[in-house]
Design a protein around this motif. Structure first.
Motif, PDB file in Angstrom:
ATOM      1  N   ASN A  49       6.996   4.341  -6.431  1.00 20.54           N
ATOM      2  CA  ASN A  49       6.967   5.550  -5.561  1.00 20.54           C
ATOM      3  C   ASN A  49       5.539   6.040  -5.516  1.00 20.54           C
ATOM      4  O   ASN A  49       4.972   7.132  -5.977  1.00 20.54           O
ATOM      5  CB  ASN A  49       7.767   6.765  -6.386  1.00 20.54           C
ATOM      6  N   GLY A  84       4.438   3.507   1.677  1.00 20.20           N
ATOM      7  CA  GLY A  84       5.487   2.856   1.825  1.00 20.20           C
ATOM      8  C   GLY A  84       5.281   1.651   2.291  1.00 20.20           C
ATOM      9  O   GLY A  84       3.859   1.279   2.571  1.00 20.20           O
ATOM     10  N   LYS A 114       2.830   9.714   1.465  1.00 19.01           N
ATOM     11  CA  LYS A 114       3.811   8.920   0.800  1.00 19.01           C
ATOM     12  C   LYS A 114       3.615   7.466   1.221  1.00 19.01           C
ATOM     13  O   LYS A 114       3.504   7.389   2.268  1.00 19.01           O
ATOM     14  CB  LYS A 114       5.263   9.242   0.865  1.00 19.01           C
ATOM     15  N   HIS A 128       1.908  15.605  -9.863  1.00 21.83           N
ATOM     16  CA  HIS A 128       2.888  14.750  -8.964  1.00 21.83           C
ATOM     17  C   HIS A 128       3.689  13.887 -10.227  1.00 21.83           C
ATOM     18  O   HIS A 128       3.478  12.480 -10.294  1.00 21.83           O
ATOM     19  CB  HIS A 128       2.103  13.674  -8.131  1.00 21.83           C
ATOM     20  N   ASP A 187       6.601  12.570 -10.304  1.00 23.23           N
ATOM     21  CA  ASP A 187       7.492  11.757  -9.932  1.00 23.23           C
ATOM     22  C   ASP A 187       6.937  10.436  -9.225  1.00 23.23           C
ATOM     23  O   ASP A 187       7.346   9.445  -8.860  1.00 23.23           O
ATOM     24  CB  ASP A 187       8.459  12.333  -8.641  1.00 23.23           C
ATOM     25  N   SER A 188       5.370  10.425  -9.277  1.00 25.79           N
ATOM     26  CA  SER A 188       4.528   9.316  -8.875  1.00 25.79           C
ATOM     27  C   SER A 188       4.062   8.436 -10.013  1.00 25.79           C
ATOM     28  O   SER A 188       3.493   9.021 -10.984  1.00 25.79           O
ATOM     29  CB  SER A 188       3.519   9.820  -7.970  1.00 25.79           C
ATOM     30  N   GLY A 203       9.923   0.363  -7.003  1.00 30.15           N
ATOM     31  CA  GLY A 203      10.262   1.868  -7.079  1.00 30.15           C
ATOM     32  C   GLY A 203       9.351   2.635  -7.733  1.00 30.15           C
ATOM     33  O   GLY A 203       9.591   3.836  -8.109  1.00 30.15           O
ATOM     34  N   ILE A 257       5.679  -0.977  -4.777  1.00 26.55           N
ATOM     35  CA  ILE A 257       6.735  -0.200  -4.090  1.00 26.55           C
ATOM     36  C   ILE A 257       8.144  -0.858  -4.140  1.00 26.55           C
ATOM     37  O   ILE A 257       8.975  -0.060  -4.213  1.00 26.55           O
ATOM     38  CB  ILE A 257       6.293  -0.191  -2.554  1.00 26.55           C
TER      39      ILE A 257
END
Length: 262
Positions: free
Chosen positions: A181, A127, A125, A98, A100-101, A179, A176
């Motif tokens: 993620n 949020g 995900k 992962h 992008d996390s 940004g 969060i």
């Protein structure tokens, strides 16, 4: 990638905690006790930085551990966690998969049937509407990401602070908003004993007041709406009447607004 476990504990007189937790990576241990000293040594081939401090409070403990961390990935831990064999490889693998996390939340199974942990069954995900169920001991982060965004734990909330819980929730929502993620994955890395709590004394007035202060910190002007929704959702859990606990929570929200204005 290199992993460090950041452990918060109290009143430890030796290093047996490392065996108890089945530590399998480098680690930074913050031991809040009655002395001040730092020791660095090898444990099963892993680098351990053990810091004894007189300061109190979970926020101070976790922040001090972050400041002393030098790995690519850090995983927050309390001293009632016992890790599965292979957990370090599982954490690193998840971050490799992962890319992008910046934050990954893992599964910890509760050993106390009366205090079960939410277990993720598929990638989720995270949020603004589903972050409240994840505690700090499930959270691993890319160190550079939180340092770049100057993210740290609040000293107002959690064990040893004025308001009794929620420092992990606040850290997650601030991440969060920055940004980062976050994602939760169905990867079990260990168990948590959940034998007791340093702060929970029941669903009393202080609990609902402190929760209101926390919601003020997390949600700002939207806090009364979020508080209303969470009270409706969990209405059957509490003995205190709905209106009384909601009003108590609103008082807490107003208190946080006062703290912001100072």
């Amino acid at each position: 990638m290199k992993l460090q476990v950041l452990v918060s504990t109290m009143h430890r007189e030796d290093y047996s905690l490392l065996d108890e937790m089945n530590i399998q990576s480098d680690a930074v241990v913050i031991n809040q006790c009655d002395r001040e000293e730092t020791e660095e040594f090898l444990y099963n081939g892993h680098s351990i930085k053990w810091i004894n401090v007189k300061e109190r409070g979970i926020g101070k403990s976790r922040n001090m551990a972050i400041e002393n961390a030098d790995a690519d990935i850090i995983l927050f831990a309390d001293d009632d966690v016992v890790y599965d064999d292979g957990m370090a490889q599982a954490v690193v693998r998840a971050f490799e998969e992962h890319k992008d996390s910046d934050i990954i939340i893992f599964n910890l199974e509760s050993l106390n049937a009366n205090r079960p942990e939410f277990m993720v069954e598929q990638d989720i995900k995270i949020g603004r509407f589903n972050f409240l169920r994840y505690g700090a001991t499930k959270i691993a982060v890319r160190t550079n990401s939180i340092n770049k965004n100057k993210l740290r734990f609040s000293l107002l909330f959690g064990g040893g602070a004025k308001y009794q819980c929620g420092e992990d929730n606040l850290f997650l929502i601030q991440s969060i908003k920055a940004g980062l993620n976050p994602i939760a994955v169905p990867v079990k890395i260990g168990c948590v004993k959940q034998e007791g709590s340093t702060w929970f004394k029941g669903y009393n007035d202080k609990y609902f007041y402190d929760r209101g202060v926390l919601f003020g910190a997390m949600f700002g002007l939207s806090a009364p709406i979020y508080l209303l929704l969470i009270d409706i959702k969990n209405n059957s859990r509490y003995e205190i009447p709905f209106l009384k606990r909601y009003i108590t929570g609103l008082k807490g929200i107003r208190k946080f607004k006062e703290l912001e204005e100072r």
